[in-house]
Every structure is written in C-alpha cells, then in structure tokens.
Design an enzyme around this catalytic site. Structure first.
Site, PDB file in Angstrom:
ATOM      1  CG  ASP A  19      -1.682  -1.266   1.442  1.00 14.07           C
ATOM      2  OD1 ASP A  19      -2.184  -1.815   0.446  1.00 14.07           O
ATOM      3  OD2 ASP A  19      -1.773  -1.725   2.597  1.00 14.07           O
ATOM      4  CD  GLU A 226      -8.960  -2.878  -1.150  1.00 11.39           C
ATOM      5  OE1 GLU A 226      -9.424  -2.893   0.012  1.00 11.39           O
ATOM      6  OE2 GLU A 226      -8.216  -3.782  -1.594  1.00 11.39           O
TER       7      GLU A 226
END
Length: 326
Positions: A19, A226
């Site tokens: 991420d 997301e």
C-alpha cells in the site's frame, strides 16, 4: 549498503511492505507503506490476515539511490483509540507539519481514520488522542490542491466496511447495492486548516462512464473497490483505485476534485496476490506509479512488497496501461 531498487523490483526485502503512498518532500521521495507481519494465519474476505501493527517509512534521494528504512514511525500501542489493523496510510505536508493519516479498528471493531503528526517526513509520528470525528472505513488519501485546500479520500468494500455506512450510520449487517444498481463510490471530505478534522460531512464521489451513466455494482472491471488516490495533471484531476475482485488499478478523470469522475481505463493489470494498491507521484520531470505485489513471498496474500515503475501519459491525458511483469 542496499543497492538502488530497479523498476518492478522490491524496494526493500528485509520486511514485507504494501500500500505505498509516495510523496516528494524536501526534494526526496518518501514512501508511506503499510508493514505486513510475517505470520502464517488463515485468510478470509474480512481481511483478518492483514494484521499490521506499525508503520515504517521509506525514502530515496532519487531513483539511483538505495531505499532507506527509517524504522518504526508509529505503533498501535501508541494510538489511544485504536484496537488493531493499521492498514494503508497516507501522508501530507502543511502548516510546517507532516501528517500521517491511517485507518484502524476502534474498540468497537469499527474502522476509523486517525491522524498523527511529526516535524520531519520520516517521523516518528505522534497520534492524536481520538480518531477524526465523522470518519469511517479505510484507505485515506490526501490531496492538497493548488489553492491549498486539502481533500481526504477514503473507503473500501468488504473488510473495509464501506457498505455498512450507506445511511451515514454504521449498520453491521448492511449489504452493498444490487449488481444492476450504481456501485458505491469512495468518500471525500475537505480537511480543516489544521488538517485534524473534516469541515463537512463526507460525500460520495460519483464515477460514471463516457455517457454519464453510473458505473454499476456488478461491473467489477470498472467499479470502485478500495485504495483511492487523487493526483492532478495538466489541469485534470485523476481518481485511481483498485477494482478488488478483478485485481486491476483503474482510473477516472474530472475537472473538479470532488467529481463526478469519468471512467477512462486501466493503469495496472493484475499482480501476484489478491490485493492491489498504489500511488502516483511526479519526481523531477517524470511520473511514477508505486504499487505492491506478493512476489517476495511467492504469492502469500498478506506478505507483500512495494515496487515502482514509470507512468506514461498519452497526448490526450489518458494513461498508458502497465503490465507489471513485462
């Protein structure tokens, strides 16, 4: 001394990272990833395998320099309101302060967004006593526009709990829209001048096709799942995100930071592993995509590694699709 990481190769290999939110601060590249734990627990759709407890901040002087791990910048034990799962973070600079935005489950197991501050981009960071009032779900991404207004984008389906907030209140048994209904979009709010609160109720961003029709929940190749990220290029705002179940990074464009955004195409085709999550940053005169895959662990979904590659725009502002393994 570490050697410089090559494009499409792990930036670091001594820990598992995912991420990556990349920024240029003080002329250097700083990467704010999540820190995957090296455990062998079971996986599920709720994301319990993603049991991260702290953040390590990485930096590079440039792409010919080694990547430096600055050590633990923030740990779960130092966040009074948080119970578990320090998932994908982001960072921003304003007011001569560096801000780290992060999601975590509160004591009631509801995901909230927190913020921590530091005088240096590498930390350590000190968390605020409480989560941002009115915040929920996961994957905060902060974009500061040219007028110095700061927007925070967030939201993730399934384990990220976005479906449970459709009424503005947390409903633990709420389901998402039907396949033939508009998909849920990410949320956006304007941050206060001190970057610690929202100035408005979070709004849902509309993502539409070229004809202006909403992307539907059943359109898993294009619908939002997301990992929102917003950047600006040649006067246009780009909202990029993960499609989740179809494992692509895609993007949409708008003339306004809060949308609506028109779907344009795919940035990155699927990587090794289930999740895909990214950031886009300009360094000097080039643009780069930071992302992760599970190549370092031979495909274990919760043991990931951060990578980068150059991003190329077409003359009309669209982005050329990247194959992570070519």
């Amino acid at each position: 001394m570490n050697k410089p990481a090559q494009p499409k190769e792990p930036l670091v290999t001594h820990i598992y990272t995912a991420d990556p939110s990349a920024h240029v601060f003080d002329g250097k590249i700083y990467i704010y990833p999540s820190h995957d734990l090296d455990h062998d627990g079971p996986s599920n759709d709720n994301g319990d395998q993603y049991a991260m407890e702290d953040y390590h901040i990485l930096s590079m002087d440039d792409f010919n320099s080694p990547c430096v791990d600055h050590g633990e910048a923030l740990h779960l034990r130092d966040i009074p309101w948080a119970k578990q799962q320090l998932w994908a973070p982001d960072a921003a600079y304003k007011n001569n302060t560096y801000y780290l935005f992060f999601p975590a489950r509160d004591k009631e197991d509801i995901f909230r967004l927190g913020v921590a501050t530091s005088s240096t981009p590498a930390g350590p960071f000190t968390a605020q006593e409480n989560y941002i009032p009115g915040s929920y779900s996961i994957d905060p991404a902060v974009f500061i526009d040219e007028d110095n207004k700061a927007y925070i984008y967030f939201g993730g389906l399934w384990g990220g709990q976005l479906e449970k907030w459709q009424t503005g209140t947390f409903l633990p048994d709420a389901k998402g829209p039907a396949e033939n209904e508009p998909a849920l979009g990410p949320r956006v709010a304007v941050l206060s001048e001190d970057m610690l609160t929202f100035t408005n109720e979070p709004q849902e961003i509309k993502i539409v096709d070229e004809e202006g029709n909403p992307i539907l929940a059943g359109d898993e190749d294009r619908r939002y799942f997301e990992g929102p990220w917003v950047h600006k290029y040649n006067g246009y705002y780009y909202l990029s995100y993960s499609t989740g179940t179809t494992h692509c990074l895609v993007y949409a464009m708008s003339e306004h930071p809060q949308g609506p955004y028109v779907f344009k195409g795919t940035i990155l085709t699927p990587v090794i592993g289930w999740t895909t999550h990214h950031s886009i940053v300009q360094f000097q005169d080039k643009w780069y995509l930071f992302y992760h895959d599970c190549s370092l662990s031979d495909g274990v979904n919760h043991k990931r590694c951060v990578k980068y590659t150059e991003l190329t725009y077409n003359a009309d502002g669209t982005i050329q699709t990247i194959d992570p393994y070519k």
